[in-house]
Design a protein around this motif. Structure first.
Motif, PDB file in Angstrom:
ATOM      1  N   GLN A 150     -32.237  50.285 -23.150  1.00 30.93           N
ATOM      2  CA  GLN A 150     -32.475  51.055 -24.367  1.00 30.93           C
ATOM      3  C   GLN A 150     -33.432  50.333 -25.310  1.00 30.93           C
ATOM      4  O   GLN A 150     -34.307  50.959 -25.912  1.00 30.93           O
ATOM      5  N   ILE A 151     -33.270  49.026 -25.444  1.00 32.40           N
ATOM      6  CA  ILE A 151     -34.187  48.258 -26.289  1.00 32.40           C
ATOM      7  C   ILE A 151     -35.606  48.356 -25.757  1.00 32.40           C
ATOM      8  O   ILE A 151     -36.563  48.614 -26.508  1.00 32.40           O
ATOM      9  N   PHE A 163     -39.947  41.832 -28.241  1.00 35.12           N
ATOM     10  CA  PHE A 163     -39.266  40.551 -28.004  1.00 35.12           C
ATOM     11  C   PHE A 163     -38.562  40.678 -26.664  1.00 35.12           C
ATOM     12  O   PHE A 163     -38.454  41.770 -26.104  1.00 35.12           O
ATOM     13  N   ASP A 164     -38.071  39.575 -26.131  1.00 25.27           N
ATOM     14  CA  ASP A 164     -37.359  39.589 -24.855  1.00 25.27           C
ATOM     15  C   ASP A 164     -35.992  40.251 -25.063  1.00 25.27           C
ATOM     16  O   ASP A 164     -35.126  39.710 -25.751  1.00 25.27           O
ATOM     17  N   ALA A 171     -26.582  38.621 -26.519  1.00 25.84           N
ATOM     18  CA  ALA A 171     -26.017  38.058 -27.746  1.00 25.84           C
ATOM     19  C   ALA A 171     -25.280  39.123 -28.560  1.00 25.84           C
ATOM     20  O   ALA A 171     -24.171  38.888 -29.061  1.00 25.84           O
ATOM     21  N   LEU A 172     -25.869  40.297 -28.677  1.00 24.46           N
ATOM     22  CA  LEU A 172     -25.238  41.378 -29.437  1.00 24.46           C
ATOM     23  C   LEU A 172     -23.935  41.829 -28.772  1.00 24.46           C
ATOM     24  O   LEU A 172     -22.918  42.032 -29.445  1.00 24.46           O
ATOM     25  N   VAL A 202     -25.496  43.420 -38.178  1.00 23.64           N
ATOM     26  CA  VAL A 202     -26.177  42.506 -37.262  1.00 23.64           C
ATOM     27  C   VAL A 202     -27.049  43.282 -36.274  1.00 23.64           C
ATOM     28  O   VAL A 202     -28.216  42.916 -36.034  1.00 23.64           O
ATOM     29  N   TRP A 203     -26.511  44.341 -35.690  1.00 25.64           N
ATOM     30  CA  TRP A 203     -27.274  45.131 -34.725  1.00 25.64           C
ATOM     31  C   TRP A 203     -28.506  45.766 -35.363  1.00 25.64           C
ATOM     32  O   TRP A 203     -29.619  45.656 -34.832  1.00 25.64           O
ATOM     33  N   VAL A 204     -28.310  46.431 -36.480  1.00 27.29           N
ATOM     34  CA  VAL A 204     -29.423  47.149 -37.109  1.00 27.29           C
ATOM     35  C   VAL A 204     -30.496  46.179 -37.583  1.00 27.29           C
ATOM     36  O   VAL A 204     -31.694  46.393 -37.355  1.00 27.29           O
ATOM     37  N   ALA A 205     -30.096  45.092 -38.254  1.00 28.31           N
ATOM     38  CA  ALA A 205     -31.078  44.124 -38.735  1.00 28.31           C
ATOM     39  C   ALA A 205     -31.822  43.470 -37.577  1.00 28.31           C
ATOM     40  O   ALA A 205     -33.036  43.238 -37.653  1.00 28.31           O
ATOM     41  N   THR A 206     -31.123  43.170 -36.486  1.00 33.38           N
ATOM     42  CA  THR A 206     -31.750  42.530 -35.332  1.00 33.38           C
ATOM     43  C   THR A 206     -32.751  43.451 -34.648  1.00 33.38           C
ATOM     44  O   THR A 206     -33.861  43.021 -34.284  1.00 33.38           O
ATOM     45  N   LEU A 207     -32.385  44.712 -34.475  1.00 32.34           N
ATOM     46  CA  LEU A 207     -33.231  45.628 -33.716  1.00 32.34           C
ATOM     47  C   LEU A 207     -34.287  46.333 -34.560  1.00 32.34           C
ATOM     48  O   LEU A 207     -35.412  46.556 -34.100  1.00 32.34           O
ATOM     49  N   TYR A 208     -33.923  46.673 -35.783  1.00 30.70           N
ATOM     50  CA  TYR A 208     -34.823  47.516 -36.577  1.00 30.70           C
ATOM     51  C   TYR A 208     -35.299  46.861 -37.870  1.00 30.70           C
ATOM     52  O   TYR A 208     -36.098  47.453 -38.601  1.00 30.70           O
ATOM     53  N   GLY A 209     -34.814  45.679 -38.179  1.00 34.57           N
ATOM     54  CA  GLY A 209     -35.258  44.969 -39.373  1.00 34.57           C
ATOM     55  C   GLY A 209     -34.324  45.168 -40.554  1.00 34.57           C
ATOM     56  O   GLY A 209     -33.570  46.140 -40.617  1.00 34.57           O
TER      57      GLY A 209
END
Length: 227
Positions: A150-151, A163-164, A171-172, A202-209
């Motif tokens: 999905q990423i 990103f990788d 991690a998520l 954590v998920w939203v900030a990591t994936l979408y900023g």
């Protein structure tokens, strides 16, 4: 196919409106196991105690399971089905991914709040039991593969920065497992809202900023601005 009755794992034979007697017996075993794990560690569970709680003889257990790890693997697979169904919205790729991710993670937390002892028991037992170690590895890999895919799809669409995806997805997912196991793996349980909000952040900030968090917590931000 799985359903939920009274917030407990339930086996439903396809095409049947009601459970057969053999399925009801198996269900009573699973219910007893979950009830036990709410207040006791898996390492203390024995077939004798489990079947006493289920109201059946020891020999009945072995009609359905080779041993306790086999039963726990069954429960883990039931848990996985429920989580996959609960998080389907984000993986469907239809609509704004940020609210869909928030919805999916919220649903994941709801399911985990009901079945947390299953995950905690498997995580505790896996290092000392080969069958459960393999079951946990398959469980984790299934979610890792789905999130990685999905990423990467959303990276191709420009929704997520490059990103990788592999280590980030792992991690998520491991964070999710540790959070729900720690807070929901035993009674008394932790705050469902606190766990949900932490995981979503954590998920939203990591994936979408960080800016995307405004979409998820707009009401909270409005209250902050009023102060």
């Amino acid at each position: 196919m799985s359903q939920k009755i009274n917030s407990k794992p339930i086996i439903v034979v396809k095409g049947q409106a009601k459970l057969r007697k053999s399925d009801r017996t198996q269900q009573s075993i699973l219910d007893a196991a979950l009830d036990y794990l709410w207040t006791h560690p898996y390492r203390n569970l024995t077939v004798n105690e489990l079947m006493s709680l289920a109201g059946s003889s020891r020999s009945v257990f072995y009609r359905y399971y080779e041993d306790l790890p086999a039963m726990m693997e069954h429960l883990l697979n039931e848990f996985k089905e429920k989580i996959m169904a609960a998080t389907a919205a984000w993986f469907a790729e239809e609509g704004d991914p940020i609210p869909l991710l928030k919805e999916s993670l919220g649903n994941m937390v709801k399911v985990s709040y009901q079945y947390g002892p299953i995950l905690r028991a498997v995580l505790d037992a896996a290092p000392m039991n080969e069958r459960l170690e393999k079951a946990w590895t398959r469980f984790a890999k299934g979610f890792d593969d789905a999130v990685i895919h999905q990423i990467e799809q959303q990276q191709k669409s420009g929704l997520i920065k490059p990103f990788d995806a592999h280590p980030v997805a792992m991690a998520l997912n491991r964070m999710n497992s540790e959070m729900v196991s720690h807070h929901f793996g035993r009674r008394p349980r932790g705050s469902q809202k606190a766990v949900r909000d932490a995981i979503i952040r954590v998920w939203v900030a990591t994936l979408y900023g960080d800016s995307a968090l405004n979409t998820c917590f707009s009401e909270e931000n409005n209250l902050t601005n009023l102060k």
